[in-house]
Design an enzyme around this catalytic site. Structure first.
Site, PDB file in Angstrom:
ATOM      1  N   GLU A   4       0.855  -1.184   0.000  1.00 18.04           N
ATOM      2  CA  GLU A   4       0.000   0.000   0.000  1.00 18.04           C
ATOM      3  C   GLU A   4       0.892   1.235   0.000  1.00 18.04           C
ATOM      4  O   GLU A   4       1.796   1.357   0.826  1.00 18.04           O
ATOM      5  CB  GLU A   4      -0.920  -0.008   1.222  1.00 18.04           C
ATOM      6  CG  GLU A   4      -1.889   1.157   1.220  1.00 18.04           C
ATOM      7  CD  GLU A   4      -3.104   0.945   2.135  1.00 18.04           C
ATOM      8  OE1 GLU A   4      -3.273  -0.174   2.659  1.00 18.04           O
ATOM      9  OE2 GLU A   4      -3.871   1.903   2.328  1.00 18.04           O
TER      10      GLU A   4
ATOM     11  N   GLU B 157     -10.419   4.279   9.551  1.00 15.80           N
ATOM     12  CA  GLU B 157     -10.573   3.895   8.151  1.00 15.80           C
ATOM     13  C   GLU B 157     -11.061   2.452   7.998  1.00 15.80           C
ATOM     14  O   GLU B 157     -10.501   1.667   7.248  1.00 15.80           O
ATOM     15  CB  GLU B 157      -9.255   4.111   7.390  1.00 15.80           C
ATOM     16  CG  GLU B 157      -8.805   5.567   7.413  1.00 15.80           C
ATOM     17  CD  GLU B 157      -7.582   5.862   6.558  1.00 15.80           C
ATOM     18  OE1 GLU B 157      -6.763   4.959   6.361  1.00 15.80           O
ATOM     19  OE2 GLU B 157      -7.465   7.011   6.096  1.00 15.80           O
TER      20      GLU B 157
ATOM     21  N   ASP C 235      -2.719  14.258   7.668  1.00 21.20           N
ATOM     22  CA  ASP C 235      -2.142  13.055   7.075  1.00 21.20           C
ATOM     23  C   ASP C 235      -0.718  13.423   6.696  1.00 21.20           C
ATOM     24  O   ASP C 235      -0.196  14.415   7.147  1.00 21.20           O
ATOM     25  CB  ASP C 235      -2.970  12.603   5.866  1.00 21.20           C
ATOM     26  CG  ASP C 235      -2.958  11.086   5.743  1.00 21.20           C
ATOM     27  OD1 ASP C 235      -1.927  10.493   6.080  1.00 21.20           O
ATOM     28  OD2 ASP C 235      -3.963  10.513   5.316  1.00 21.20           O
TER      29      ASP C 235
ATOM     30  N   GLU D  95       5.342   9.325  13.638  1.00 22.34           N
ATOM     31  CA  GLU D  95       5.320   8.484  12.437  1.00 22.34           C
ATOM     32  C   GLU D  95       5.497   9.394  11.231  1.00 22.34           C
ATOM     33  O   GLU D  95       4.716  10.314  11.017  1.00 22.34           O
ATOM     34  CB  GLU D  95       3.984   7.733  12.366  1.00 22.34           C
ATOM     35  CG  GLU D  95       3.819   6.877  11.127  1.00 22.34           C
ATOM     36  CD  GLU D  95       2.490   6.097  11.113  1.00 22.34           C
ATOM     37  OE1 GLU D  95       1.978   5.716  12.193  1.00 22.34           O
ATOM     38  OE2 GLU D  95       1.967   5.877  10.006  1.00 22.34           O
TER      39      GLU D  95
ATOM     40  N   GLU E 204       3.720   9.000  -0.905  1.00 18.86           N
ATOM     41  CA  GLU E 204       2.311   8.908  -1.299  1.00 18.86           C
ATOM     42  C   GLU E 204       1.771  10.242  -1.808  1.00 18.86           C
ATOM     43  O   GLU E 204       1.036  10.278  -2.785  1.00 18.86           O
ATOM     44  CB  GLU E 204       1.490   8.441  -0.090  1.00 18.86           C
ATOM     45  CG  GLU E 204      -0.006   8.512  -0.314  1.00 18.86           C
ATOM     46  CD  GLU E 204      -0.828   8.110   0.903  1.00 18.86           C
ATOM     47  OE1 GLU E 204      -0.250   7.792   1.949  1.00 18.86           O
ATOM     48  OE2 GLU E 204      -2.076   8.128   0.790  1.00 18.86           O
TER      49      GLU E 204
HETATM   50  O1  GCW Z   1      -2.670   8.456   4.264  1.00 20.51           O
HETATM   51  C1  GCW Z   1      -3.504   7.382   4.466  1.00 20.51           C
HETATM   52  C2  GCW Z   1      -3.216   6.451   3.332  1.00 20.51           C
HETATM   53  C3  GCW Z   1      -3.672   5.051   3.593  1.00 20.51           C
HETATM   54  C4  GCW Z   1      -3.084   4.581   4.915  1.00 20.51           C
HETATM   55  C5  GCW Z   1      -3.551   5.533   6.013  1.00 20.51           C
HETATM   56  C6  GCW Z   1      -2.955   5.165   7.365  1.00 20.51           C
HETATM   57  C7  GCW Z   1      -2.406   2.393   5.575  1.00 20.51           C
HETATM   58  O2  GCW Z   1      -3.817   6.968   2.178  1.00 20.51           O
HETATM   59  O3  GCW Z   1      -3.250   4.247   2.534  1.00 20.51           O
HETATM   60  O4  GCW Z   1      -3.435   3.247   5.215  1.00 20.51           O
HETATM   61  O5  GCW Z   1      -3.142   6.840   5.710  1.00 20.51           O
HETATM   62  O6  GCW Z   1      -1.946   5.777   7.713  1.00 20.51           O
HETATM   63  O7  GCW Z   1      -3.479   4.323   8.060  1.00 20.51           O
END
Ligand code: GCW
Length: 723
Positions: free
Chosen positions: A187, A311, A385, A407, A413
């Protein structure tokens, strides 16, 4: 510093030919920063005289690895085998070890107690009447880290005559998070498939696993979470635990512990239970038994990483229990074995009408002090994010009774996947050096992370890996720098990202100052360039839906409102930006009082966060005297110009490195330039359709209609599918 030998690429070529060496032979990037290519003759000669023999034990696996690394490194860099010896027979030996493993080291009577498990000293000493260089540690792992450091000094052309280096890591858990699925997909991975060949494990232990461990150890990384935080239950079945144990065996000599992301509902899926309620005794017993099973196979297993109630992942809230209840239940199961839980604070819910940026704080702050001692809460660097830029996460400094890990996302991404050259060092450094003001001035995020602010011994830093099966591991040579800088900053969060970039360039490409200087400059400016051409002035999350590639500020197609770009920029005829001031969502008050006051005040808010905290008129006067609209267009354009300059810089560096790596970077920069232009044009085209304003004079209009940009689709974009 040893003077660089050459002044032009031609001279180097001539020298190389004279020596019969081929330093510019094609490289595919597999060797990372551990290339150990022959140094320039003057440098090699200089170091040869200071590495006449090697005295290193081999009675443990880690000692063997250390010895092997020094032999390999010295051989490569100096172009000749350095003899092994049991005693000092001449001047300028290299001695490595611990007082326990080496009588020679013991006789130096250095105080090694304070070095702990990972620390080391590198010092010029006199042994039996001979000058020598000693790499001394309390434990084998420290000696291995010291050996890598010593080789780095040579690889980067440093003086080694008056060494007295003391190093201990400031952060205890320095961990990669792989977002790898058991089916081989990664992912948000842009470097091929997962490097874990689960099907062939445990019987086939690919050599690449050793190379992986070695690369990590060379930068101080000491843990790896093998599977995606969006975890399935299968990883905890006996079959898979055997495979995990095989990897742990390979990694052990390199000081790397294995951790697993777990699915909170595993007791239901593979345990036959009806519930995963953390307060249910059967559930607790199931996890205890599972922990016992794991530790039988892997005595030094690190622990669990958990994404819960986020999520779509299951979690304790499915049973009206808190995140602390969930984390503590797992922590209880791991504690007898010395394991830990890394519990993620990345939680938000579409059904919660609250500003997404506020939700993690709202949920976790009240839980401060309620977690078991072996739980760390893992917090993304920013509140939304992994965006090109956001302010630091307000939880840093706000949970003094809980160890917080940060983190970072090493994989790009939101930053152009594999092809854009974006060095993340400045991003990481910006976050780590941000002052939370939690205990007044000087309460930097780095001090939260290293535990010094609130006195925590359990500390950690996590990075979402950018590693895959591509020969170069990371999808591009320059992406390797992001793995590298993460490791170095996890070891010492106060290091400068520029200094790290320089050592990486020297090891990865060349020590030639005429190459190093412009490349470091290019790297250091690259993150700001990306911010400018993607999301300047505090904008964020304007990427295409799902795959997150390319601009889509117009997009409102996502099912969840807080996944839509329009949710984040809130542009309308009057202005643009997300009002997080006290008259808006009041996210500002999640920060310590002085920062809250600053961010609440439009005039005091740093312009790089302007539209993150405020919704303001298009004609608002910026500090430059220009209007916001003007500045927005100027920033987008600046980003493109910066990339053009990066490309020009690179074009001027032909001949300094091998053709293969040179050409790929040149090609990727061409892609980046094209796409930076696309980002700019599509974004300006869209925002202009909202503001209704003409472009400032001298700024070019987008060459295509907005409809054109909106019509682009990206099926099969890497790193994302509807898995
Ligand atoms: O930024 C988002 C990503 C997801 C990711 C999520 C997370 C693993 O688009 O792909 O999932 O964060 O950090 O849990």
């Amino acid at each position: 510093m040893i003077p660089s030998l050459r002044s032009g690429a031609t001279l180097l070529l001539v020298l190389a030919m004279l020596l019969g060496a081929a330093p510019l032979r094609a490289e595919d990037g597999y060797d990372l920063w551990l290339r150990y290519r022959l140094l320039a003759p003057e440098q090699a000669k200089f170091y040869k005289n200071r590495a006449t023999e090697l005295i290193a034990g081999s009675s443990t696996p880690t000692q063997s690895v250390t010895r092997g690394e020094l032999l390999r490194g010295l051989q490569g860099l100096l172009g000749r085998d350095v003899p092994l010896s049991d005693s000092v027979t001449r001047d300028n030996a290299i001695i490595v070890g611990t007082p326990r493993s080496s009588a020679l080291i013991a006789q130096l009577h250095l105080d090694t107690q304070h070095l702990g498990h990972d620390g080391y000293v590198i010092r010029n000493v006199v042994v039996d009447g001979h000058a020598a260089t000693a790499i001394v540690a309390q434990e084998d792992m420290g000696a291995l880290y010291g050996a890598f450091h010593f080789l780095r000094l040579l690889e980067t052309g440093q003086a080694i005559d008056h060494l007295d280096l003391h190093e201990t890591p400031r952060v205890k858990l320095r961990v990669l998070n792989h977002w790898d699925y058991l089916n081989g997909q990664v992912e948000r991975g842009y470097a091929g498939a997962s490097i874990w060949d689960w099907w062939k494990l445990p019987d086939w232990r690919a050599p690449r696993y050793t190379d992986y461990a070695r690369a990590n150890a060379s930068i101080g990384i000491n843990g790896t979470v093998l599977d995606n935080v969006n975890a399935g239950a299968t990883i905890l079945t006996s079959t898979y635990l055997q495979k995990v144990a095989a990897l742990a065996d390979v990694f052990r000599p390199y000081g790397i512990r294995v951790y697993l992301s777990i699915r909170f509902s595993s007791p239901i899926e593979i345990g036959g239970l009806k519930t995963a309620d953390p307060l249910d005794p059967q559930v607790q017993a199931w996890w205890q038994a599972k922990a016992d099973e794991i530790y039988k196979l892997i005595p030094d297993f690190g622990g669990f990483l958990v994404k819960a109630n986020s999520e779509g992942q299951p979690g304790p809230e499915d049973y009206q229990r808190s995140h602390a209840d969930g984390a503590n239940m797992l922590a209880n199961a791991l504690a007898p074995h010395g394991g830990i839980v890394m519990w993620r604070a990345f939680v938000y819910s579409a059904s919660n009408p609250e500003d997404r940026a506020k939700q993690a704080y709202d949920e976790f702050k009240p839980l401060d002090g309620r977690f078991r001692a072996n739980v760390l809460v893992q917090v993304k660097n920013g509140p939304v994010d992994f965006q090109p830029r956001e302010p630091f996460h307000p939880l840093f400094g706000a949970m003094p009774k809980t160890p917080l890990m940060t983190e970072f996302e090493i994989t790009k991404e939101y930053l152009g996947f594999a092809t854009h050259l974006v060095y993340l060092g400045p991003l990481f450094e910006e976050v780590l050096s941000a002052d939370t003001m939690a205990h007044g001035k000087g309460s930097m995020v780095a001090k939260v992370i290293d535990g010094s602010l609130d006195g925590h011994a359990l500390t950690g830093m996590a990075g979402v890996a950018n590693i895959g099966t591509d020969r170069d591991w990371c999808g591009s040579d320059f992406n390797q720098a992001n793995w590298y800088v993460f490791g170095r900053l996890a070891w010492n969060p106060s290091l400068s990202s520029r200094a790290i970039a320089e050592e990486w360039v020297r090891m990865t490409f060349s020590n030639d100052q005429a190459f190093v200087k412009p490349v470091v400059e290019m790297m250091m400016g690259s993150r700001e360039a990306a911010v400018d051409y993607m999301t300047p002035l505090g904008l964020l999350h304007l990427m295409g839906p799902g795959h997150h590639y390319g601009p889509a500020p117009w997009d409102a197609s996502e099912s969840s409102a807080d996944w839509r770009p329009v949710y984040y920029h809130r542009a309308n005829r009057q202005g643009i930006g997300f009002d997080r001031s006290r008259s808006g969502s009041d996210a500002v008050d999640q920060y310590a009082a002085p920062l809250a006051a600053q961010f609440n005040d439009l005039k005091q808010t740093p312009e790089q966060y302007l539209l993150y905290f405020h919704h303001i008129g298009w004609d608002y006067r910026m500090r430059s005297g220009h209007t916001l609209w003007y500045e927005l267009v100027a920033h987008y354009t600046q980003g493109v110009d910066d990339v053009k300059r990066m490309r020009q810089t690179w074009l001027g560096l032909h001949g300094y490195i091998d053709e293969q790596r040179y050409e790929q970077t040149a090609a990727f920069l061409t892609i980046q330039e094209k796409e930076a232009q696309w980002w700019r044009d599509a974004s300006i085209g869209y925002f202009q359709s909202i503001s209704g304003l003409p472009l400032p004079p001298a700024y070019a209009s987008p060459p295509q209609s907005l409809q054109y940009y909106e019509s682009l689709t990206f099926p099969y974009a890497p790193g994302f599918s509807s898995w």
